[in-house]
Design a protein around this motif. Structure first.
Motif, PDB file in Angstrom:
ATOM      1  N   ALA A   1       0.018  17.872  -4.140  1.00 37.21           N
ATOM      2  CA  ALA A   1       0.742  16.652  -4.509  1.00 37.21           C
ATOM      3  C   ALA A   1       0.892  15.649  -3.363  1.00 37.21           C
ATOM      4  CB  ALA A   1       2.124  17.026  -5.042  1.00 37.21           C
ATOM      5  N   LEU A   2       0.402  15.994  -2.170  1.00 39.43           N
ATOM      6  CA  LEU A   2       0.551  15.074  -1.035  1.00 39.43           C
ATOM      7  C   LEU A   2      -0.275  13.807  -1.242  1.00 39.43           C
ATOM      8  CD1 LEU A   2       0.411  17.449   2.060  1.00 39.43           C
ATOM      9  CD2 LEU A   2       2.407  16.265   1.115  1.00 39.43           C
ATOM     10  N   PRO A   3       0.229  12.678  -0.767  1.00 36.91           N
ATOM     11  CA  PRO A   3      -0.570  11.453  -0.851  1.00 36.91           C
ATOM     12  C   PRO A   3      -1.793  11.548   0.062  1.00 36.91           C
ATOM     13  CG  PRO A   3       1.511  11.037   0.289  1.00 36.91           C
ATOM     14  CD  PRO A   3       1.541  12.461  -0.184  1.00 36.91           C
ATOM     15  N   PRO A   4      -2.843  10.774  -0.236  1.00 34.98           N
ATOM     16  CA  PRO A   4      -4.095  10.882   0.513  1.00 34.98           C
ATOM     17  C   PRO A   4      -3.979  10.588   2.005  1.00 34.98           C
ATOM     18  CG  PRO A   4      -4.322   9.350  -1.338  1.00 34.98           C
ATOM     19  CD  PRO A   4      -2.910   9.825  -1.335  1.00 34.98           C
ATOM     20  N   GLY A   5      -3.019   9.819   2.448  1.00 29.38           N
ATOM     21  CA  GLY A   5      -2.932   9.465   3.860  1.00 29.38           C
ATOM     22  C   GLY A   5      -2.386  10.556   4.760  1.00 29.38           C
TER      23      GLY A   5
ATOM     24  N   LEU B   1      11.453  27.125 -10.026  1.00 33.45           N
ATOM     25  CA  LEU B   1      12.022  26.895  -8.698  1.00 33.45           C
ATOM     26  C   LEU B   1      10.915  26.518  -7.717  1.00 33.45           C
ATOM     27  CD1 LEU B   1      14.392  26.896  -6.691  1.00 33.45           C
ATOM     28  CD2 LEU B   1      13.982  29.363  -6.376  1.00 33.45           C
ATOM     29  N   ALA B   2       9.779  27.203  -7.773  1.00 36.51           N
ATOM     30  CA  ALA B   2       8.645  26.864  -6.903  1.00 36.51           C
ATOM     31  C   ALA B   2       8.207  25.428  -7.137  1.00 36.51           C
ATOM     32  CB  ALA B   2       7.482  27.829  -7.130  1.00 36.51           C
ATOM     33  N   GLU B   3       8.183  25.004  -8.389  1.00 34.33           N
ATOM     34  CA  GLU B   3       7.790  23.634  -8.704  1.00 34.33           C
ATOM     35  C   GLU B   3       8.783  22.624  -8.128  1.00 34.33           C
ATOM     36  OE1 GLU B   3       7.477  23.984 -12.951  1.00 34.33           O
ATOM     37  OE2 GLU B   3       5.412  24.760 -12.839  1.00 34.33           O
ATOM     38  N   ALA B   4      10.082  22.926  -8.223  1.00 36.81           N
ATOM     39  CA  ALA B   4      11.101  22.028  -7.679  1.00 36.81           C
ATOM     40  C   ALA B   4      11.024  21.958  -6.158  1.00 36.81           C
ATOM     41  CB  ALA B   4      12.492  22.486  -8.121  1.00 36.81           C
ATOM     42  N   VAL B   5      10.861  23.102  -5.502  1.00 37.08           N
ATOM     43  CA  VAL B   5      10.760  23.130  -4.042  1.00 37.08           C
ATOM     44  C   VAL B   5       9.471  22.437  -3.601  1.00 37.08           C
ATOM     45  CG1 VAL B   5      10.591  24.608  -1.996  1.00 37.08           C
ATOM     46  CG2 VAL B   5      12.207  25.194  -3.823  1.00 37.08           C
ATOM     47  N   ALA B   6       8.379  22.670  -4.318  1.00 38.89           N
ATOM     48  CA  ALA B   6       7.103  22.025  -3.981  1.00 38.89           C
ATOM     49  C   ALA B   6       7.204  20.515  -4.106  1.00 38.89           C
ATOM     50  CB  ALA B   6       5.988  22.557  -4.880  1.00 38.89           C
ATOM     51  N   ALA B   7       7.880  20.030  -5.132  1.00 38.54           N
ATOM     52  CA  ALA B   7       8.046  18.577  -5.297  1.00 38.54           C
ATOM     53  C   ALA B   7       8.826  17.993  -4.123  1.00 38.54           C
ATOM     54  CB  ALA B   7       8.744  18.272  -6.618  1.00 38.54           C
ATOM     55  N   GLU B   8       9.869  18.677  -3.704  1.00 29.92           N
ATOM     56  CA  GLU B   8      10.654  18.210  -2.550  1.00 29.92           C
ATOM     57  C   GLU B   8       9.817  18.283  -1.274  1.00 29.92           C
ATOM     58  OE1 GLU B   8      14.392  17.014  -0.626  1.00 29.92           O
ATOM     59  OE2 GLU B   8      13.449  16.729  -2.567  1.00 29.92           O
ATOM     60  N   MET B   9       9.051  19.331  -1.135  1.00 26.71           N
ATOM     61  CA  MET B   9       8.202  19.500   0.037  1.00 26.71           C
ATOM     62  C   MET B   9       7.147  18.394   0.099  1.00 26.71           C
ATOM     63  SD  MET B   9       6.335  23.055   1.010  1.00 26.71           S
ATOM     64  CE  MET B   9       5.437  23.296   2.522  1.00 26.71           C
ATOM     65  N   ALA B  10       6.523  18.103  -1.037  1.00 26.55           N
ATOM     66  CA  ALA B  10       5.500  17.052  -1.086  1.00 26.55           C
ATOM     67  C   ALA B  10       6.104  15.679  -0.807  1.00 26.55           C
ATOM     68  CB  ALA B  10       4.808  17.056  -2.447  1.00 26.55           C
ATOM     69  N   ARG B  11       7.346  15.482  -1.190  1.00 23.69           N
ATOM     70  CA  ARG B  11       8.036  14.219  -0.914  1.00 23.69           C
ATOM     71  C   ARG B  11       8.451  14.132   0.556  1.00 23.69           C
ATOM     72  NH1 ARG B  11      12.964  12.058  -1.084  1.00 23.69           N
ATOM     73  NH2 ARG B  11      14.070  13.994  -1.438  1.00 23.69           N
ATOM     74  N   ALA B  12       8.807  15.276   1.153  1.00 22.86           N
ATOM     75  CA  ALA B  12       9.307  15.295   2.530  1.00 22.86           C
ATOM     76  C   ALA B  12       8.194  15.262   3.578  1.00 22.86           C
ATOM     77  CB  ALA B  12      10.177  16.534   2.747  1.00 22.86           C
ATOM     78  N   ILE B  13       7.081  15.912   3.337  1.00 23.98           N
ATOM     79  CA  ILE B  13       6.032  16.014   4.359  1.00 23.98           C
ATOM     80  C   ILE B  13       5.584  14.653   4.878  1.00 23.98           C
ATOM     81  CG2 ILE B  13       3.603  16.668   4.731  1.00 23.98           C
ATOM     82  CD1 ILE B  13       4.243  19.339   3.381  1.00 23.98           C
TER      83      ILE B  13
ATOM     84  N   LEU C   1       8.781   5.957   9.159  1.00 24.94           N
ATOM     85  CA  LEU C   1       9.537   4.807   8.664  1.00 24.94           C
ATOM     86  C   LEU C   1       8.764   4.110   7.558  1.00 24.94           C
ATOM     87  CD1 LEU C   1      10.965   3.485  12.031  1.00 24.94           C
ATOM     88  CD2 LEU C   1      12.103   4.863  10.294  1.00 24.94           C
ATOM     89  N   SER C   2       7.452   4.011   7.692  1.00 20.59           N
ATOM     90  CA  SER C   2       6.629   3.413   6.632  1.00 20.59           C
ATOM     91  C   SER C   2       6.700   4.275   5.373  1.00 20.59           C
ATOM     92  CB  SER C   2       5.178   3.303   7.070  1.00 20.59           C
ATOM     93  OG  SER C   2       5.068   2.443   8.171  1.00 20.59           O
ATOM     94  N   ALA C   3       6.623   5.594   5.558  1.00 18.49           N
ATOM     95  CA  ALA C   3       6.712   6.497   4.405  1.00 18.49           C
ATOM     96  C   ALA C   3       8.088   6.410   3.770  1.00 18.49           C
ATOM     97  CB  ALA C   3       6.400   7.927   4.830  1.00 18.49           C
ATOM     98  N   ALA C   4       9.122   6.322   4.599  1.00 19.95           N
ATOM     99  CA  ALA C   4      10.482   6.209   4.063  1.00 19.95           C
ATOM    100  C   ALA C   4      10.626   4.921   3.277  1.00 19.95           C
ATOM    101  CB  ALA C   4      11.509   6.259   5.185  1.00 19.95           C
ATOM    102  N   ALA C   5      10.109   3.829   3.794  1.00 20.97           N
ATOM    103  CA  ALA C   5      10.191   2.545   3.095  1.00 20.97           C
ATOM    104  C   ALA C   5       9.444   2.631   1.766  1.00 20.97           C
ATOM    105  CB  ALA C   5       9.631   1.434   3.963  1.00 20.97           C
ATOM    106  N   ALA C   6       8.290   3.263   1.757  1.00 18.90           N
ATOM    107  CA  ALA C   6       7.519   3.396   0.523  1.00 18.90           C
ATOM    108  C   ALA C   6       8.270   4.280  -0.476  1.00 18.90           C
ATOM    109  CB  ALA C   6       6.139   3.976   0.809  1.00 18.90           C
ATOM    110  N   THR C   7       8.925   5.317   0.035  1.00 20.75           N
ATOM    111  CA  THR C   7       9.679   6.213  -0.837  1.00 20.75           C
ATOM    112  C   THR C   7      10.857   5.485  -1.467  1.00 20.75           C
ATOM    113  OG1 THR C   7       9.065   8.098   0.522  1.00 20.75           O
ATOM    114  CG2 THR C   7      10.957   8.399  -0.908  1.00 20.75           C
ATOM    115  N   LEU C   8      11.483   4.585  -0.697  1.00 19.92           N
ATOM    116  CA  LEU C   8      12.652   3.873  -1.186  1.00 19.92           C
ATOM    117  C   LEU C   8      12.286   2.657  -2.033  1.00 19.92           C
ATOM    118  CD1 LEU C   8      14.788   3.989   2.057  1.00 19.92           C
ATOM    119  CD2 LEU C   8      15.136   5.314  -0.019  1.00 19.92           C
TER     120      LEU C   8
END
Length: 159
Positions: A22-26, A121-133, A150-157
């Motif tokens: 689920a990680l973005p390509p960058g 639970l694995a799916e929920a943790v994986a989603a958070e992990m993919a969002r955090a990495i 900071l760029s990733a945080a801005a894109a997330t927000l």
């Protein structure tokens, strides 16, 4: 063991697979280290890594950015995270905490409580992990690059 319950290593590998997919390509591919039920993902400096650890005895799963190098380097990385805490914490959410974990090690982490290790639970943790990495890996680089976070945080927000 109930049919939908996973063993700790099964949970670890399923969560890793789902998160990395689920990680973005960058996001560059991480280096991977597994120590039984601990997964560490690093980007060139193994002592600075994103760690995933299901802990059945404590009924928690821990996900975090760990600084486990020399104390001075750990403190410098933790200070860099703290200097960029506002956008990072806004993007990560209130469940995340930056702490002095041991006299030498530092971490920015969160936990997930559970009764059983399951696929949902694995799916929920994986989603958070993919969002955090994307937010955390720049602090793991040999030369930390918080501007990437900071760029990733801005894109997330962004709406």
């Amino acid at each position: 063991m109930p049919r939908d319950e996973l063993k700790a290593r099964e949970f670890l590998f399923l969560t890793e697979e789902l998160a990395l997919r689920a990680l973005p390509p960058g996001v560059p591919p991480p280096h991977r280290r597994v120590m039984w039920t601990i997964l560490q993902l690093s980007w060139g400096a193994p002592q600075f890594h994103v760690e995933l650890q299901p802990q059945p005895a404590r009924a928690i799963v821990e996900l975090g950015l760990h600084f486990e190098g020399p104390p001075e380097a750990n403190d410098a990385r933790a200070a860099l995270v703290a200097a960029h805490a506002a956008p990072l914490m806004a993007a990560l959410g209130p469940a995340w905490e930056l702490e002095h974990w041991t006299p030498a090690w530092r971490r920015l982490h969160r936990t997930f409580a559970f009764d059983r290790l399951t696929r949902p639970l694995a799916e929920a943790v994986a989603a958070e992990m993919a969002r955090a990495i994307p937010l955390l890996y720049p602090f793991c680089l040999p030369e930390p690059a918080p501007a990437l976070s900071l760029s990733a945080a801005a894109a997330t927000l962004a709406p």
